[in-house]
Design an enzyme around this catalytic site. Structure first.
Site, PDB file in Angstrom:
ATOM      1  N   CYS A  85      21.511  12.144  45.937  1.00  0.00           N
ATOM      2  CA  CYS A  85      20.341  13.014  45.925  1.00  0.00           C
ATOM      3  C   CYS A  85      20.558  14.023  47.046  1.00  0.00           C
ATOM      4  O   CYS A  85      21.701  14.241  47.456  1.00  0.00           O
ATOM      5  CB  CYS A  85      19.053  12.218  46.093  1.00  0.00           C
ATOM      6  N   GLN A  86      19.521  14.620  47.552  1.00  0.00           N
ATOM      7  CA  GLN A  86      19.693  15.624  48.597  1.00  0.00           C
ATOM      8  C   GLN A  86      20.130  14.998  49.921  1.00  0.00           C
ATOM      9  O   GLN A  86      21.038  15.484  50.559  1.00  0.00           O
ATOM     10  CB  GLN A  86      18.406  16.429  48.779  1.00  0.00           C
TER      11      GLN A  86
END
Length: 123
Positions: A85-86
């Site tokens: 994810c980020q």
């Protein structure tokens, strides 16, 4: 004062419990380790579609953690999963969910997409 100390002890205990539970569910990989194996695995970006469109690791599929329960059929249990994810928190949640659903070979990119220096696709 006693309640504050008890509260802090409980919070630390919960944090330690989550850390060890997470360790048993997912293997956290450095970028080099991640790069070594992701081409032979299912590379899943668990961010939201608008984030994915702005840029993602080349070859990744977008299955947001918010849609993961409904899209389990898109992921095989017999092949490794490489999640990112980020920053790492959503992929950790995705790993927990996948583990509960019977997936066993779950790997996560340490530091997430923001730390990735490899090839990306924009748009």
């Amino acid at each position: 004062m006693e309640y504050l100390v008890i509260g802090i002890v409980v919070l630390v205990g919960v944090g330690v419990f989550r850390y060890f539970r997470q360790k048993n569910v997912v293997t956290i990989l450095t970028e080099d380790q991640f790069r070594e194996g992701y081409r032979k695995a299912q590379l899943i970006d668990v961010r939201e579609p608008q984030e994915f469109k702005k840029g993602h690791i080349l070859g990744a599929r977008n299955i947001p953690v918010t849609q993961m329960k409904q899209r389990l059929v898109e992921m095989r249990k017999d092949k490794p999963l490489y999640l990112y994810c980020q920053s790492g928190s959503r992929s950790a949640r995705a790993a927990q969910l996948l583990h509960k659903k019977g997936y066993t070979d779950i790997n996560q990119l340490k530091g997430g997409f923001k730390k990735w220096t490899g090839k990306i696709k924009n748009g």
